[in-house]
Design an enzyme around this catalytic site. Structure first.
Site, PDB file in Angstrom:
ATOM      1  N   TRP A 135      39.443  24.683  16.097  1.00 41.31           N
ATOM      2  CA  TRP A 135      39.160  23.337  16.609  1.00 41.31           C
ATOM      3  C   TRP A 135      40.264  22.827  17.551  1.00 41.31           C
ATOM      4  O   TRP A 135      40.207  21.683  17.972  1.00 41.31           O
ATOM      5  CB  TRP A 135      39.014  22.366  15.438  1.00 41.31           C
ATOM      6  CG  TRP A 135      37.940  22.758  14.487  1.00 41.31           C
ATOM      7  CD1 TRP A 135      36.627  22.388  14.531  1.00 41.31           C
ATOM      8  CD2 TRP A 135      38.073  23.606  13.323  1.00 41.31           C
ATOM      9  NE1 TRP A 135      35.933  22.951  13.479  1.00 41.31           N
ATOM     10  CE2 TRP A 135      36.801  23.708  12.723  1.00 41.31           C
ATOM     11  CE3 TRP A 135      39.136  24.286  12.733  1.00 41.31           C
ATOM     12  CZ2 TRP A 135      36.563  24.456  11.570  1.00 41.31           C
ATOM     13  CZ3 TRP A 135      38.903  25.037  11.589  1.00 41.31           C
ATOM     14  CH2 TRP A 135      37.627  25.122  11.008  1.00 41.31           C
ATOM     15  N   ASP A 136      41.263  23.635  17.864  1.00 40.10           N
ATOM     16  CA  ASP A 136      42.428  23.155  18.620  1.00 40.10           C
ATOM     17  C   ASP A 136      43.155  22.070  17.839  1.00 40.10           C
ATOM     18  O   ASP A 136      43.638  21.089  18.401  1.00 40.10           O
ATOM     19  CB  ASP A 136      42.010  22.639  20.007  1.00 40.10           C
ATOM     20  CG  ASP A 136      43.207  22.439  20.937  1.00 40.10           C
ATOM     21  OD1 ASP A 136      44.285  22.977  20.640  1.00 40.10           O
ATOM     22  OD2 ASP A 136      43.062  21.745  21.951  1.00 40.10           O
ATOM     23  N   PHE A 137      43.261  22.264  16.527  1.00 38.61           N
ATOM     24  CA  PHE A 137      43.987  21.342  15.666  1.00 38.61           C
ATOM     25  C   PHE A 137      45.447  21.776  15.526  1.00 38.61           C
ATOM     26  O   PHE A 137      46.012  21.776  14.429  1.00 38.61           O
ATOM     27  CB  PHE A 137      43.317  21.249  14.287  1.00 38.61           C
ATOM     28  CG  PHE A 137      42.103  20.359  14.242  1.00 38.61           C
ATOM     29  CD1 PHE A 137      41.876  19.393  15.208  1.00 38.61           C
ATOM     30  CD2 PHE A 137      41.178  20.480  13.215  1.00 38.61           C
ATOM     31  CE1 PHE A 137      40.757  18.575  15.165  1.00 38.61           C
ATOM     32  CE2 PHE A 137      40.057  19.656  13.148  1.00 38.61           C
ATOM     33  CZ  PHE A 137      39.848  18.701  14.131  1.00 38.61           C
TER      34      PHE A 137
END
Length: 814
Positions: free
Chosen positions: A490-492
């Site tokens: 999630w590009d977290f």
């Protein structure tokens, strides 16, 4: 009489047609929504409004009665659907109420046109609708806390030695992420007198928006000099009392995208006899030396010298083209003893770096005799991108002291000849924190790129991805790590500098804590000695995806012992719009996507990620007031609609920059990323879109939460609304807390203001108009020459605004 009747029928025909068209739009959209399993209200209400419009067009009074019934039942439905929240009710009812006002005014005309008489009672109903609509419109300008302060916090005096001398690091007087100044000259009683003391314009405008050049600097102050930098890395030294330029330095750096300079670093020699050298503590259990790897123990000599170096005071500049430059703080000349005439090339050992794929955006960390850097790696281009290696250099010579590559711990310095640091290993693009007493540097790690497909990721890189890693300052070896997203799709990545703070333990003592905010709206509190959670963390099952070749973590860590901010699982009733029509369009979008909460996995279908890849919380990090134990968090609430694109269907112009299609070369899929916005460009979920939150670190509860920012300088289609409606806008940039109980912030992305809040209650008590928006960090200091306290902010432009500037502005009391 005939002309009058003809005009009345023409008016009613036009009014009826307009109402019928509105109803038809609701019917069409409502039908699509029902087909997607959504609410029946819009279809049913639309049909009734079409009939009402048709009757009014034929001069039938029954059309007005039918519309009144629709309006009344819509009020009942709106409360059932959204409760009594102001903004959701407004978007559902205001448009219908305005139309109803016109219909009621037209009712006597309808009666007369049909051959009857009377009907003036409708004027009373029109008046009630007018009063209600005006009241609703007026209420749009009222501030509404999401969580009201229950009472004033208990204030305790600071411990001796906590008063700052200088703002010498990106986060204030220390590299601990506090953003706190123990200053009280500017306080709640006199802040209304705060005025511009001086303005400096450097002339280096950031010329683009989005993923281009952006001013995001928090200046440094050392003695009587202020140091700041432009988005392109030009450095300016200014007099703290006048803003007069003392020197400037141009690194002549270029890169095709992502130009920004969030911060500089400072080191000053201490001239005295050095203490005896001591051996660094050995790497502790849990971080064993890899088999066959020789570790050279670094002697941790105190940073003292018997004679001054050529640059006893030096500024470290990270450049957008991957250099680290040491400048003489007094002259602006490169320090000749550092690297190659003042410059260390950070591309050493990195292999091939296409333009824009590796650069420095955040401030370096000075930790004892070391200056430590990570680096931004471009997201989503390829599986063959530069390494995320973290490196420590000697502050004087620029020699590489140690390197830590999450993908290959065996490399502790420069890679062997013919090799490079591990391509595509997780990086540290945000600011680090340092605990001198523990001898630990805390790294907020990114996730391994590409962001949205991880089937090819190596086990060693996955181990540290999206984690806090505590490394020993002496050796660079990991002491402990804690992962905050498993197998991140999630590009977290961790976007913010950790806060190092001694939290009350409830027994009269304290515990050494690390507090980390995340893009997913969670806040983790760990013991910074061991990495063990101090606030409860649960591993919870999460939804699983079905993309071919991908794997999924069955669980994710949820920080349940600390508040979560802006990450509620959305439902259709949470959709919003400026009018009923664009709210309907947002409902249609939502009904056509898969949304299963924070960890909704990307798929070949359209999925909604909320919060999106900007957060949640981002690089601005937090501030804290140690007199109250309040921590201050600003956030944004922007969803991300995404889906995977099979390789053979990828558009050729996919860029990997910001939104749109990203290539993810080397994987079976590219990805599409789009902001979850209405056709008017407004976030589709209900307001607020950004808040300020105070969290009591004693109780670990929210003390207050308020929306921050208005739509004064933004609006649909980029048209400025010029109205200070405090809806709460996305935020970027840091806050500043002071001992006088003030909280400063300028990063609301909808208007151009520096604001001060009462840090005990969240009430806005002062604001100053800026020439353009800001993403900079406010900082403060007391001049050693005049004894006057200043608050300084840079203003280069809000992120999505076309208005750009080159301002450094200082405020002071008369």
């Amino acid at each position: 009489m005939d002309r009058s009747k003809g005009a009345a029928r023409t008016f009613l025909l036009g009014l009826g047609l307009i109402i019928a068209i509105v109803g038809l739009l609701l019917v069409i959209g409502g039908g699509v929504l029902v087909a997607r399993g959504g609410s029946w209200y819009y279809l049913i209400a639309g049909l009734a409004i079409v009939i009402s419009g048709g009757l009014i067009a034929r001069s039938r009074p029954s059309g007005a009665w039918l519309y009144a019934i629709v309006l009344l039942l819509s009020c009942v439905w709106a409360v059932w659907d959204a409760g009594f929240e102001f903004w959701p009710l407004l978007s559902r009812l205001l448009m219908l109420a305005v139309i109803g006002f016109v219909v009621m005014l037209a009712y006597p005309t309808l009666v007369h046109a049909s051959g009857g008489s009377g009907g003036r009672i409708a004027y009373l109903l029109a008046a009630l609708l007018a009063v209600g609509s005006v009241a609703a419109f007026s209420s749009m300008f009222s501030h509404r806390p999401l969580v009201e302060a229950a009472g004033a916090p208990q204030v305790r005096p600071l411990a001796p030695g906590q008063a700052p001398k200088d703002w010498s690091t990106w986060s204030g007087a220390t590299p601990r992420g506090e953003r706190f100044a123990a200053l009280e000259q500017i306080n709640k009683d006199n802040i209304q007198q705060l005025k511009v003391a001086w303005t400096f314009r450097h002339g280096d405008f950031p010329v683009s928006t989005g993923a281009g050049a952006e001013d995001q600097i928090t200046p440094l102050q050392i003695g009587d000099t202020l140091f700041t930098c432009s988005a392109y890395g030009k450095v300016f030294a200014l007099d703290v009392d006048t803003g007069e330029q003392r020197w400037r330095f141009d690194p002549k750096a270029e890169t095709p995208s992502w130009q920004r300079c969030r911060g500089l670093a400072y080191h000053e020699d201490r001239i005295e006899e050095p203490a005896p050298a001591t051996e660094a503590a050995p790497t502790q259990a849990g971080a064993p030396t890899p088999a066959g790897v020789k570790i050279t123990t670094v002697v941790d000599t105190p940073l003292v010298y018997s004679t001054a170096s050529a640059c006893p005071k030096r500024i470290f500049l990270p450049t957008i083209d991957a250099r680290l430059i040491a400048l003489n703080a007094e002259t602006g000349e490169p320090c000749a003893d550092f690297g190659d005439n003042g410059t260390v090339d950070l591309k050493m050992g990195m292999g091939d770096i296409p333009p824009g794929w590796y650069q420095q955006t955040s401030a370096p960390l000075v930790a004892g005799r070391l200056v430590v850097v990570g680096g931004r790696v471009a997201d989503n281009w390829s599986v063959d991108e530069p390494s995320g290696v973290v490196r420590a250099f000697d502050v004087h010579s620029g020699e590489l002291v140690w390197a830590w590559d999450a993908g290959n711990p065996a490399i502790t310095g420069l890679p062997p000849a013919g090799e490079t640091y591990t391509r595509n290993s997780p990086n540290v693009w945000s600011a680090m924190a340092y605990d001198e007493k523990l001898g630990l540097i805390y790294l907020p790690m990114g996730n391994q790129t590409p962001d949205f497909f991880g089937g090819q990721r190596a086990e060693e890189s996955e181990k540290y991805s999206s984690s806090i890693v505590a490394v020993e300052v002496a050796t660079g070896r990991p002491r402990w790590h804690f992962q905050m997203t498993h197998h991140d799709l999630w590009d977290f990545d961790l976007p913010a500098q950790p806060l190092l703070y001694d939290v009350p333990d409830g027994k009269g003592g304290t515990r050494p804590a690390l507090v980390q905010v995340t893009k997913q709206g969670m806040i983790f509190m760990l013991d910074r000695e061991t990495g063990e959670p101090l606030a409860q963390v649960e591993e919870r099952p999460v939804p699983q995806g079905n993309v071919p070749g991908e794997r999924y973590s069955p669980t994710q860590p949820y920080s349940v012992g600390m508040p979560q901010i802006g990450n509620e699982t959305l439902k259709e009733a949470d959709m919003w719009g400026a009018t009923l029509l664009d709210q309907l369009l947002c409902r249609i979008q939502f009904a056509g996507m898969r949304h299963e909460g924070v960890y909704t996995p990307p798929g070949l279908d359209h999925a909604l990620q909320m919060p999106g890849s900007l957060g949640g919380m981002n690089w601005g990090s937090v501030s804290v007031d140690p007199t109250t134990d309040y921590m201050f968090v600003n956030d944004m609430r922007l969803g991300l609609a995404n889906y995977m694109i099979p390789r053979e269907q990828m558009p050729k112009n996919a860029s990997g920059i910001e939104m749109g299609a990203v290539p993810q070369e080397g994987t079976p899929f590219g990805a599409m990323r789009q902001r979850f916005l209405s056709p008017l460009g407004i976030p589709c979920q209900k307001p607020p879109f950004g808040t300020l939150t105070a969290i009591d670190l004693k109780t670990r509860q929210i003390a207050w939460q308020v929306p921050v920012g208005t739509v004064q300088d933004t609006g649909p289609f980029g048209i400025k609304m010029r109205m200070p409606i405090p809806i709460g806008m996305p935020t970027l940039g840091p806050t500043l807390a002071t001992q006088s109980g003030l909280l400063f912030f300028a990063g609301a992305q909808g208007d151009f203001y520096l604001r001060a809040f009462d840090s005990a209650t969240g009430e806005e008590i002062w604001k100053a108009r800026l020439p353009v928006g800001s993403q900079g960090g406010p900082m403060t200091y007391v001049s050693p020459k005049t004894g006057k306290q200043y608050v300084v902010i840079t203003a280069g432009g809000a992120r999505q605004s076309p208005d750009r500037g080159d301002y450094v502005i200082a405020y002071a009391l008369p």
